[in-house]
Design a protein around this motif. Sequence first.
Motif, PDB file in Angstrom:
ATOM      1  N   UNK A 180      -8.539  96.749  32.095  1.00 16.84           N
ATOM      2  CA  UNK A 180      -8.236  97.594  30.933  1.00 16.84           C
ATOM      3  C   UNK A 180      -8.680  96.924  29.635  1.00 16.84           C
ATOM      4  N   UNK A 181      -8.444  95.612  29.539  1.00 13.20           N
ATOM      5  CA  UNK A 181      -8.881  94.897  28.337  1.00 13.20           C
ATOM      6  C   UNK A 181     -10.408  94.906  28.207  1.00 13.20           C
ATOM      7  N   UNK A 182     -11.103  94.779  29.361  1.00  8.79           N
ATOM      8  CA  UNK A 182     -12.562  94.840  29.311  1.00  8.79           C
ATOM      9  C   UNK A 182     -13.073  96.203  28.854  1.00  8.79           C
ATOM     10  N   UNK A 183     -12.422  97.274  29.319  1.00  8.21           N
ATOM     11  CA  UNK A 183     -12.820  98.609  28.875  1.00  8.21           C
ATOM     12  C   UNK A 183     -12.565  98.789  27.378  1.00  8.21           C
ATOM     13  N   UNK A 184     -11.439  98.249  26.911  1.00  3.28           N
ATOM     14  CA  UNK A 184     -11.166  98.324  25.472  1.00  3.28           C
ATOM     15  C   UNK A 184     -12.217  97.543  24.684  1.00  3.28           C
ATOM     16  N   UNK A 185     -12.636  96.414  25.240  1.00  4.41           N
ATOM     17  CA  UNK A 185     -13.639  95.598  24.547  1.00  4.41           C
ATOM     18  C   UNK A 185     -14.969  96.343  24.410  1.00  4.41           C
ATOM     19  N   UNK A 187     -15.234  99.454  23.972  1.00  2.00           N
ATOM     20  CA  UNK A 187     -15.083 100.608  23.087  1.00  2.00           C
ATOM     21  C   UNK A 187     -14.415 101.802  23.719  1.00  2.00           C
ATOM     22  N   UNK A 188     -13.984 101.696  24.987  1.00  4.65           N
ATOM     23  CA  UNK A 188     -13.283 102.799  25.638  1.00  4.65           C
ATOM     24  C   UNK A 188     -11.800 102.724  25.277  1.00  4.65           C
ATOM     25  N   UNK A 215      -4.861 101.284  17.938  1.00  3.88           N
ATOM     26  CA  UNK A 215      -6.263 101.168  17.525  1.00  3.88           C
ATOM     27  C   UNK A 215      -6.953 102.524  17.594  1.00  3.88           C
ATOM     28  N   UNK A 216      -6.657 103.279  18.664  1.00  2.71           N
ATOM     29  CA  UNK A 216      -7.279 104.593  18.806  1.00  2.71           C
ATOM     30  C   UNK A 216      -6.862 105.521  17.665  1.00  2.71           C
TER      31      UNK A 216
END
Length: 431
Positions: A180-185, A187-188, A215-216
């Motif tokens: 999940x953190x990687x997806x946030x990184x 831009x998702x 953030x969103x």
Amino acid sequence: MRRRILRAVVVAVVCAVVLFSVPLAVATLRLYRQDEVRELEQLADRVAVTVPADVHHPRDPMELPRVEADTWVGVYDEGARLVVGAGPARGDRPVQDALAGRASPSQLGDRLVVAVPVGSGERVRAVVRASSPADGPLRRAALTWAGMLALATVAVGVGAVLGVRSSRRLARPLEALATAAGRLETGDLTARAMPSGLPEADEVASALNRAAARIEELLRRERAFSADASHQLRTALTRVRLDLESAQASGAPHAALRAALESLTSTESTLDDLLDLARDLPEQAPLDVVALLDGAARRWHGELAAVGRPLRITVEEGLPEAVGSARAGRQILDVLLANALAHGSGTVTVAARDASGVLAVDVEDEGPGLPEGQDVFARRSGDADAGGHGIGLALARSLAEAEGGRLMVSRRTPHPRFTWLVAGGGKEAAP
């Protein structure tokens, strides 16, 4: 991580098995040795009760019990000479000790030896000597150790299986958090970590989800700012253009310039408010609705009066408490009043009232009404006059919802009415 957890579990199980097995193995060997000595003593005692008073000239021949081939039984006289049975011809140290009244088991070479004195009182007339291989207890202990080793292997295997399951259970939530953190990184911002049942990981997941939602929301508000600002700028520039064109036609440039400067100043303040609202969290300060409505009356009374439309402000007594941002409230009222000016007619009424414990602010005019089946809050990229109420109402609704309130059409026709429900006491306004 899974390998580290598995390694730790296996090492812990092996250490526990070793700590319990080594003392148990030593105790088992000692127990088997004691059993062997006890059996030899019992054998020697059984023979001792059959030894006659005269071991050299018995009336009946002395018969020894049958024993295993590697077990020796012998009877010695008081001179330590072998009379009958198996054993050394001359009595060894255990026999000598027994003749002296000091009987004790001992190991001589590769055999366990037990010597039992035969006699009454202080006179020992004979000694019964029994012996067996010293490796007998060791062989029995070795079989027991093999069984213990098998059980230890099973225990380690079970520990390894549990370690694999535990490592998966512990690592899966952390791997999901990393994903999940990687997806946030990348831009998702829709990425969310799901609950796993592990309290510690769920707390981290909740914190990550809250941060992602924050953030969103901030990014959405930042993106909406450009559209909102363009709408406000277009409205202000249109107003300035009309003032300057009127001045050019009437020949009164000073009044037109003064009105244009006032419009630009108001626009600058509006843009500052929108930018701050786009970046900041919703305020939870008490909202002074009376001051808010007074400010709206000062800003819009002149424009409405210029086109012959009165502005009426009414405030009920004992209004519920309300919290929120005065900047957001000012923008919401400006949008609603601008909408009434552009699309309505007749008197514009702004009323603050108590709606079942929630502060409600109504803005209505005497126009024919809103089109049926049309979402007046939908964002449209075109001009407001091209078939809708433009981006302003969408801006007002987003600001109201960001502050925990609601903005809705409470009456479409006739005399359209917009109602703003303001959040109060830390709770969102009911829809």
